[in-house]
Each structure stands twice: as structure tokens, then as C-alpha cells.
Design a protein around this motif. Structure first.
Motif, PDB file in Angstrom:
ATOM      1  N   GLU A 263       0.852  -1.187   0.000  1.00 22.45           N
ATOM      2  CA  GLU A 263       0.000   0.000   0.000  1.00 22.45           C
ATOM      3  C   GLU A 263       0.886   1.235   0.000  1.00 22.45           C
ATOM      4  O   GLU A 263       1.915   1.275   0.680  1.00 22.45           O
ATOM      5  N   PHE A 264       0.504   2.217  -0.798  1.00 23.83           N
ATOM      6  CA  PHE A 264       1.164   3.521  -0.797  1.00 23.83           C
ATOM      7  C   PHE A 264       0.226   4.512  -0.124  1.00 23.83           C
ATOM      8  O   PHE A 264      -0.926   4.639  -0.512  1.00 23.83           O
ATOM      9  N   ASP A 265       0.704   5.207   0.880  1.00 22.44           N
ATOM     10  CA  ASP A 265      -0.074   6.229   1.572  1.00 22.44           C
ATOM     11  C   ASP A 265       0.681   7.547   1.441  1.00 22.44           C
ATOM     12  O   ASP A 265       1.866   7.610   1.802  1.00 22.44           O
TER      13      ASP A 265
ATOM     14  N   HIS B  91       1.982   8.586   4.992  1.00 19.49           N
ATOM     15  CA  HIS B  91       2.760   7.676   5.826  1.00 19.49           C
ATOM     16  C   HIS B  91       3.728   6.789   5.058  1.00 19.49           C
ATOM     17  O   HIS B  91       4.469   6.019   5.652  1.00 19.49           O
ATOM     18  N   GLY B  92       3.695   6.833   3.731  1.00 16.71           N
ATOM     19  CA  GLY B  92       4.675   6.087   2.942  1.00 16.71           C
ATOM     20  C   GLY B  92       4.199   4.740   2.442  1.00 16.71           C
ATOM     21  O   GLY B  92       3.001   4.502   2.270  1.00 16.71           O
ATOM     22  N   PHE B  93       5.155   3.858   2.253  1.00 17.91           N
ATOM     23  CA  PHE B  93       4.923   2.540   1.666  1.00 17.91           C
ATOM     24  C   PHE B  93       4.806   1.485   2.761  1.00 17.91           C
ATOM     25  O   PHE B  93       5.568   1.493   3.735  1.00 17.91           O
ATOM     26  N   PHE B  94       3.842   0.574   2.580  1.00 15.72           N
ATOM     27  CA  PHE B  94       3.633  -0.522   3.528  1.00 15.72           C
ATOM     28  C   PHE B  94       3.692  -1.847   2.781  1.00 15.72           C
ATOM     29  O   PHE B  94       3.012  -2.022   1.767  1.00 15.72           O
TER      30      PHE B  94
ATOM     31  N   GLN C 173       3.428  -3.514   7.141  1.00 17.19           N
ATOM     32  CA  GLN C 173       4.561  -2.946   7.865  1.00 17.19           C
ATOM     33  C   GLN C 173       5.160  -1.788   7.073  1.00 17.19           C
ATOM     34  O   GLN C 173       5.377  -1.906   5.861  1.00 17.19           O
ATOM     35  N   PRO C 174       5.437  -0.639   7.733  1.00 23.19           N
ATOM     36  CA  PRO C 174       6.073   0.468   7.011  1.00 23.19           C
ATOM     37  C   PRO C 174       7.446   0.026   6.502  1.00 23.19           C
ATOM     38  O   PRO C 174       8.214  -0.612   7.224  1.00 23.19           O
ATOM     39  N   THR C 175       7.726   0.330   5.244  1.00 20.62           N
ATOM     40  CA  THR C 175       8.976  -0.103   4.615  1.00 20.62           C
ATOM     41  C   THR C 175       9.576   1.073   3.862  1.00 20.62           C
ATOM     42  O   THR C 175       8.892   1.742   3.102  1.00 20.62           O
ATOM     43  N   ILE C 176      10.855   1.313   4.091  1.00 20.43           N
ATOM     44  CA  ILE C 176      11.567   2.378   3.396  1.00 20.43           C
ATOM     45  C   ILE C 176      12.376   1.745   2.277  1.00 20.43           C
ATOM     46  O   ILE C 176      13.098   0.763   2.485  1.00 20.43           O
TER      47      ILE C 176
END
Length: 181
Positions: free
Chosen positions: A127-129, A132-135, A139-142
Motif C-alpha cells: 500500500e502507498f499512503d 505515511h509512505g509505503f507498507f 509494515q512500514p517499509t523504506i
């Protein structure tokens, strides 16, 4: 010039997929189960006896066990590609992520057991938010990535799998989890 990439000749029976005509997606996944769908864009050969086909899509784990399958009856056309959707649920999936790239094999067959398509697939959600970024799998993932060209520098464009494996292992050791080619 000439051929400088891998070339594969594939022989099909009466039903065959369009080029890049097999799509796999996961709509929901967690440690307990996952919902999956295989969409196949198929052609019917001119010599096919029937336009009605029974298709089965199976997910096969690393050990060769079928862990989920779906069956559908389809009416195919000899003049244009037909889309067939098969969907199923897999219990206790091994989720794909950057640390554990678990893969299954999606195998699509007809009622006679002829293989129409066979592709490696991963069970994961993303998911792209904008806030809040990429999940990945919730889980948030950089992204920690690099840009790579298709060639191997002094080795040229016709590199062996061993060269790619060494390159990717070194990048992973450096903390890389994404590449752009």
C-alpha cells in the motif's frame, strides 16, 4: 546486432496464453490466510476441438505440494483473446517480503492436464499512503535502492546467473532492498 538475450520457444496445445497474459494478484493477506486471483488472457488454437474449456489454477509451494486451487469453466474464442478469472484462498501462507522472498508456483492447466502457464508468484500486500509512505504486508517499509544497468560493465551484456547472484547478494549485504533497472 543479433540475439543478445535469452530466447525460449514454447509449444502449447489447443489453449495458450497471450504474451504477458497471466496476471496474479493478492487482495488480502495475513499470517492466517490470503485471497488470491489469477486472471488469464487466453487464445484458442485453430485446431481446437472445443471452445469450452475447464481450467484449474494451482498454487504450489517449495516442496511441490498444491496448497490452493481454483477451477472455472470458460468459453474461449478462436478470433480474439478471452479473459478467465480464477480465485482462491490459501491457508497460512508464507508471505513474501524483502527478508524472506517466499515464492509459490502458479500453474494453470486445462482439463487434460496440459500446462497453459507456470509462473513464480509471491503472496504479499502493499500500500502507498501519501502521508505515511509505503507498507509491505502492513509494515512500514523504506526503499533503500540503487539503479542498475542491464550489463555487467567489463563482463558485457551476456552475464551469467552467477554474476547477477553475486551482485544482488552484495547489494543485500549493503542494506539494499530495491533496484531500478
Amino acid at each position: 546486432s543479433g540475439i543478445h538475450r535469452k530466447v525460449t520457444l514454447t509449444k502449447y496445445d489447443s489453449v495458450y496464453p497471450a504474451e504477458y497474459g497471466v496476471f496474479f494478484k493478492v487482495s488480502r493477506a495475513d499470517a492466517e490466510s490470503a485471497d488470491w486471483e489469477a486472471e488469464c488472457e487466453l487464445y484458442l488454437a485453430d485446431n481446437a476441438a472445443s471452445e469450452q474449456v475447464k481450467l484449474t489454477a494451482s498454487l504450489i509451494d517449495k516442496a511441490g505440494n498444491t496448497v490452493s486451487s481454483a477451477t472455472a469453466d470458460a468459453v474461449l474464442s478462436k478470433t480474439s483473446p478471452s479473459k478467465v478469472c480464477l480465485s482462491g484462498v490459501i491457508d497460512k501462507p508464507e508471505l513474501w517480503d524483502t527478508e524472506n522472498p517466499n515464492l509459490y508456483t502458479l500453474k494453470v492447466t486445462d482439463e487434460y492436464g496440459c500446462t497453459i502457464a507456470e509462473e513464480p508468484v509471491g503472496i504479499r500486500t502493499f500500500e502507498f499512503d501519501p502521508d505515511h509512505g509505503f507498507f509491505l504486508n502492513g509494515q512500514p517499509t523504506i526503499f533503500k535502492g540503487v539503479c542498475m544497468h542491464h550489463d555487467g560493465g567489463a563482463l558485457g551484456a551476456a552475464m551469467s546467473k552467477g554474476v547477477w547472484k553475486r551482485r544482488l547478494q552484495k547489494l543485500k549485504t549493503m542494506g539494499c532492498n530495491a533496484i531500478r533497472m
